[in-house]
Design a protein around this motif. Structure first.
Motif, short mmCIF file in Angstrom:
data_model
loop_
_atom_site.label_atom_id
_atom_site.label_comp_id
_atom_site.label_asym_id
_atom_site.label_seq_id
_atom_site.Cartn_x
_atom_site.Cartn_y
_atom_site.Cartn_z
N GLU A 6 107.30 -9.11 39.79
CA GLU A 6 106.52 -8.31 38.60
C GLU A 6 105.67 -8.99 38.01
O GLU A 6 104.37 -8.41 37.91
CB GLU A 6 107.84 -8.01 37.64
N ASP A 7 105.56 -10.37 37.98
CA ASP A 7 104.49 -11.11 37.44
C ASP A 7 103.13 -11.09 38.22
O ASP A 7 102.17 -11.07 37.74
CB ASP A 7 104.88 -12.78 37.32
N ILE A 8 103.53 -11.07 39.58
CA ILE A 8 102.39 -10.88 40.64
C ILE A 8 101.73 -9.67 40.45
O ILE A 8 100.47 -9.29 40.51
CB ILE A 8 102.92 -11.22 42.06
N LYS A 9 102.63 -8.56 40.39
CA LYS A 9 102.11 -7.24 40.42
C LYS A 9 101.35 -6.89 38.98
O LYS A 9 100.01 -6.21 39.19
CB LYS A 9 103.26 -6.18 40.36
N THR A 10 101.89 -7.47 37.69
CA THR A 10 101.02 -7.17 36.63
C THR A 10 99.79 -8.20 36.40
O THR A 10 99.01 -7.96 35.36
CB THR A 10 102.08 -7.33 35.42
N GLY A 11 100.01 -9.38 36.79
CA GLY A 11 99.13 -10.54 36.77
C GLY A 11 99.43 -11.11 35.31
O GLY A 11 98.60 -11.89 35.05
N ASN A 12 100.39 -11.06 34.79
CA ASN A 12 100.93 -11.62 33.51
C ASN A 12 101.98 -12.92 33.95
O ASN A 12 103.06 -12.51 34.31
CB ASN A 12 101.76 -11.00 32.61
N PHE A 13 101.28 -14.03 34.29
CA PHE A 13 102.04 -15.22 34.88
C PHE A 13 102.48 -16.04 33.67
O PHE A 13 102.01 -16.22 32.77
CB PHE A 13 101.33 -15.98 35.54
N LYS A 14 103.84 -16.84 33.93
CA LYS A 14 104.34 -17.65 33.21
C LYS A 14 103.67 -18.98 33.42
O LYS A 14 102.70 -19.30 34.24
CB LYS A 14 105.84 -17.74 33.49
N GLN A 15 103.90 -19.98 32.65
CA GLN A 15 103.29 -21.09 32.73
C GLN A 15 104.03 -22.17 33.74
O GLN A 15 103.53 -23.13 34.24
CB GLN A 15 103.06 -21.94 31.11
N ALA A 16 105.25 -21.81 34.12
CA ALA A 16 106.17 -22.75 34.74
C ALA A 16 107.02 -21.64 35.72
O ALA A 16 107.52 -20.86 35.14
CB ALA A 16 106.69 -23.75 34.34
N TYR A 17 107.05 -22.17 37.05
CA TYR A 17 107.94 -21.37 37.88
C TYR A 17 108.77 -22.38 38.54
O TYR A 17 108.27 -23.61 38.87
CB TYR A 17 107.35 -20.60 38.95
N LEU A 98 103.20 -26.64 27.23
CA LEU A 98 102.35 -26.51 28.22
C LEU A 98 101.18 -25.85 27.73
O LEU A 98 100.90 -24.84 26.92
CB LEU A 98 102.69 -25.70 29.33
N PRO A 99 99.80 -26.26 28.22
CA PRO A 99 98.69 -25.60 27.77
C PRO A 99 98.44 -24.30 28.28
O PRO A 99 99.29 -23.93 29.52
CB PRO A 99 97.33 -26.73 28.62
N ASP A 100 97.90 -23.44 27.57
CA ASP A 100 97.75 -21.97 28.22
C ASP A 100 97.06 -21.75 29.47
O ASP A 100 97.36 -20.92 30.32
CB ASP A 100 96.67 -21.03 27.02
N TYR A 101 96.10 -22.74 30.01
CA TYR A 101 95.53 -22.38 31.24
C TYR A 101 96.16 -23.10 32.50
O TYR A 101 95.84 -22.90 33.42
CB TYR A 101 94.06 -23.36 31.14
N LEU A 102 97.36 -23.49 32.24
CA LEU A 102 98.27 -24.41 33.32
C LEU A 102 99.34 -23.44 33.93
O LEU A 102 100.01 -22.78 33.19
CB LEU A 102 98.73 -25.50 32.67
N CYS A 103 99.50 -23.61 35.06
CA CYS A 103 100.64 -23.05 35.62
C CYS A 103 101.25 -23.97 36.64
O CYS A 103 100.55 -24.43 37.59
CB CYS A 103 100.21 -21.66 36.70
N LEU A 104 102.60 -24.36 36.58
CA LEU A 104 103.21 -25.47 37.38
C LEU A 104 104.21 -24.58 38.10
O LEU A 104 104.78 -23.58 37.76
CB LEU A 104 103.91 -26.28 36.37
#
Length: 113
Positions: A6-17, A98-104
């Protein structure tokens, strides 16, 4: 896994997976899908990949604090670090804000639930 799709489909990503479990194929598949969605142009400047248990937590946090260069986000992929099996208070405290620009993206074999 449904949330990741769902995140990939919508483009709304979490900051950590956190990807873990016994299905190695599924972990690898979702890891590649996430990395491709978060870093579609193979931006090597704003993407970092670490593997293994010898990661310096202070160095990792410094990298996390580095703003992305001409991009919306910085993506850091961490594999088999042991952070979720062995207690790492410094990283746990940092992950609270976590900073808004970061995805772990953590891909782990062992997780202490």
């Amino acid at each position: 896994m449904k949330n990741i799709k769902e995140d990939i489909k919508t483009g709304n990503f979490k900051q950590a997976y956190l990807l873990y479990g016994e299905e190695a194929y599924l972990k690898q598949q979702y890891k590649h899908k996430l990395v491709q969605a978060l870093n579609p142009e193979d931006d090597t400047m704003n993407f970092n990949h670490y593997e293994g248990r010898n990661i310096d937590v202070k160095e990792l946090i410094d990298l996390c604090e580095t703003m992305p260069f001409f991009a919306d986000r910085r993506v850091i992929l961490l594999e088999d670090t042991g952070f979720f099996k062995n207690k790492c208070d410094e990283l746990a405290d940092y992950m609270k804000e976590l900073p808004d620009y970061l995805c772990l993206i953590f891909v782990e074999n062992e997780v202490d639930k």
